[in-house]
Structures are given as structure tokens and as C-alpha cells.
Design an enzyme around this catalytic site. Structure first.
Site, PDB file in Angstrom:
ATOM      1  N   HIS A  34       8.384  40.790  19.804  1.00 42.85           N
ATOM      2  CA  HIS A  34       7.376  41.513  19.025  1.00 42.85           C
ATOM      3  C   HIS A  34       7.440  41.211  17.520  1.00 42.85           C
ATOM      4  O   HIS A  34       6.605  41.699  16.756  1.00 42.85           O
ATOM      5  CB  HIS A  34       7.593  43.013  19.224  1.00 42.85           C
ATOM      6  CG  HIS A  34       8.941  43.481  18.736  1.00 42.85           C
ATOM      7  ND1 HIS A  34      10.104  42.798  19.020  1.00 42.85           N
ATOM      8  CD2 HIS A  34       9.326  44.534  17.972  1.00 42.85           C
ATOM      9  CE1 HIS A  34      11.136  43.415  18.457  1.00 42.85           C
ATOM     10  NE2 HIS A  34      10.692  44.468  17.808  1.00 42.85           N
ATOM     11  N   ASP A  38      21.273  33.486  10.450  1.00 46.30           N
ATOM     12  CA  ASP A  38      21.774  33.541   9.081  1.00 46.30           C
ATOM     13  C   ASP A  38      22.982  32.609   8.891  1.00 46.30           C
ATOM     14  O   ASP A  38      24.108  33.071   8.651  1.00 46.30           O
ATOM     15  CB  ASP A  38      22.127  34.968   8.654  1.00 46.30           C
ATOM     16  CG  ASP A  38      21.950  35.157   7.140  1.00 46.30           C
ATOM     17  OD1 ASP A  38      21.061  34.510   6.554  1.00 46.30           O
ATOM     18  OD2 ASP A  38      22.699  35.940   6.530  1.00 46.30           O
ATOM     19  N   SER A  46      26.178  32.857  11.504  1.00 46.09           N
ATOM     20  CA  SER A  46      26.977  32.586  10.316  1.00 46.09           C
ATOM     21  C   SER A  46      27.682  31.228  10.425  1.00 46.09           C
ATOM     22  O   SER A  46      27.016  30.204  10.590  1.00 46.09           O
ATOM     23  CB  SER A  46      27.940  33.749  10.077  1.00 46.09           C
ATOM     24  OG  SER A  46      28.488  33.686   8.780  1.00 46.09           O
TER      25      SER A  46
END
Length: 281
Positions: free
Chosen positions: A234, A159, A135
Site C-alpha cells: 500500500h 537504508d 544497513s
């Protein structure tokens, strides 16, 4: 209307007013405090100068012991032996958003100076350093990388904060490190929507995440996906020709892993991976 508390920010121009907390496999749960400029605080700790260093930087209203830091510290230390340094800027991060946002540049510069001290005093190479910020912390590590001349090996922005950053030149960008990777999980509200790294990942399209009913849940998936990818590597994404194709799940390009702990990542472009609802997704 909220105002920027410049006086409070000025306190943070002194590097003694926030903490660098070291975790290693020798002390995975109880941090040791490293003080910028105090050589013995490092030499008397579990820090190993030949190991990689991962810096973790929380966002607005975060703190050193929040879920993001605990989750990522645990994941990285389970994966390999390295130095985790958590940057605790919580006193400033818990002010109003405008003050916390304005403080990003100040703390970023101080982190840059701290890395430069490690480089000069202990011979730590920028090639060993991976900055991970969530953030507001994503823009903060961008500023730290910039203050170090873009020499840091890898930045991962989780993000990056969106509000008030669109026209702000202090935001995270791909020149802030040798390699900048960004994971966008809440472009709908809290996260920055435009590409801003070498590689920009938009899991599930980037707007809102499976299993989430609230924007704050999607926002926090940034660090949850990162922790899962460090442990299992993954979450393999596919390259996309454009943001429109990202949104429409129309991505059929080459495969490339999102996140993980590798220092040698190099591919650039736009990528999408579709995940499940629950850890490890």
C-alpha cells in the site's frame, strides 16, 4: 582509534563459522540450520525447491532473532509460501564498526558461493532469489549478488549503511542483481544518501521519519516499511525528477509501489512516498 581485526575476519572465510537459518510455513518459528556443502541439511528440512527464496541479512549489532528478522520473516510467510533463509553473521557484526564493515565483502562472497551451491546441487534458479539486507546487510547482499554475476532476480536494500561507504566500491549498486531497489530512511546520519539502485525510494524525503526523535529510529523504519509493504503493498510512491524535488516533496510523476514481495518489479528512477507515524504507516 578503532582497528580492523583482520584475524577475526579470516575465520569467516570458512562457511561453517556462521549460520543459514531456514524458516517456512512448516516451521515459522523454529529455524532449521542449513550447512553449506551438506546436502542432507537441506533435503531433510522443510525447504521446497520450487518456491521463492528470500534471504534476510541483518546489519551492525544485529542477530538472527532481532526485530528486523522476526518482522520480515512473519510478513513474508503470512503473504505467501516460500523459503526464508536468515543469514546470521552476528559474531562478526558485533565487533567494532570498522571490523564489521570490512567483513561485509567476506560474508557477501560466502553467501554468493552458498547460492551457487544451491544452483548447482539442487537446480535452484537465481530467478527465484530475493536478497533483502538492512544497513551493513544491504551492502553485504550487494556483494553476494555481485559474486553471483548479477544474476539474482531482486535485491532490496533497506537504508544501506552510510558511514565510510561513499568512496567504497564494495557498496551496493544497481549491477548487483537483475533488479535493485533501495529504501532510504536516514540519510541524515546512519543511511547512505545517494541513489544506488535501479529504483531509489526516499519515504518522507529520506532524512528522518515521522514519529521518530532519534536517527536510529528512522534507520530502523527501513525494515518496518518493508514488512508493512509485503503485507499490504500500500506504500505507493510517486516518481521525482531529482533529489532536490524528493527533499521538497515536489514529486508528481507516475505511481510505483515501494517494497512488497513481487519478483517482477522493473521500474527505475527516484521515488517518494509520504507515510503515517505508526505501523502499517
Amino acid at each position: 582509534m578503532e582497528e580492523v581485526d583482520e584475524q577475526f575476519i579470516s575465520v569467516y572465510r570458512n562457511e561453517r563459522n556462521y549460520k543459514y537459518l531456514l524458516y517456512t510455513r512448516g516451521n515459522p518459528l523454529t529455524p532449521q540450520i542449513i550447512i553449506h556443502g551438506v546436502v542432507k541439511s537441506l533435503t531433510n528440512s522443510h525447504f521446497k525447491k520450487n518456491n521463492e527464496i528470500v534471504f534476510l541479512v541483518h546489519g551492525w549489532f544485529g542477530n538472527a532473532d532481532n526485530e528486523m528478522n522476526r518482522m520480515l520473516t512473519n510478513a513474508f510467510l503470512r503473504k505467501k509460501e516460500l523459503n526464508i533463509i536468515v543469514v546470521d553473521w552476528s559474531e562478526l557484526a558485533t565487533r567494532n564498526y570498522l571490523t564489521a564493515k570490512r567483513g561485509v565483502v567476506t560474508i557477501g562472497l560466502q553467501l554468493g558461493l552458498f547460492m551457487s551451491w544451491l544452483n548447482y546441487e539442487f537446480g535452484i534458479s537465481y530467478e527465484q532469489i530475493h536478497l533483502v539486507g538492512f544497513s551493513l546487510g544491504a551492502h553485504l547482499v550487494g556483494n553476494a549478488g555481485r559474486a553471483s554475476g548479477g544474476l539474482v532476480k531482486r535485491i532490496t536494500g533497506l537504508d544501506p549503511a552510510g558511514p565510510l561507504w561513499k568512496r567504497d566500491n564494495n557498496r551496493l549498486n544497481k549491477n548487483d542483481a537483475r533488479y535493485v531497489e533501495v529504501i532510504h530512511t536516514n540519510t541524515a546520519l546512519y543511511g547512505y544518501s545517494e541513489p544506488c539502485g535501479d529504483a531509489d525510494f526516499y519515504p518522507n524525503g529520506g532524512t528522518s521519519m515521522p514519529g521518530c526523535w532519534f536517527n536510529v529510529c528512522s534507520h530502523s523504519k527501513g525494515y518496518e516499511y518493508m514488512a508493512a509493504s509485503v503485507l499490504f503493498n500500500h506504500l505507493v510512491a510517486r516518481e521525482c525528477p531529482s533529489l532536490k524535488d524528493v527533499e521538497q516533496n515536489n514529486c508528481f510523476g507516475q505511481f510505483y509501489p515501494m517494497g512488497n514481495s513481487h519478483m517482477s518489479k522493473s521500474r527505475s528512477g527516484l521515488f517518494r512516498v509520504n507515510t503515517g507515524n505508526d505501523f502499517p504507516f
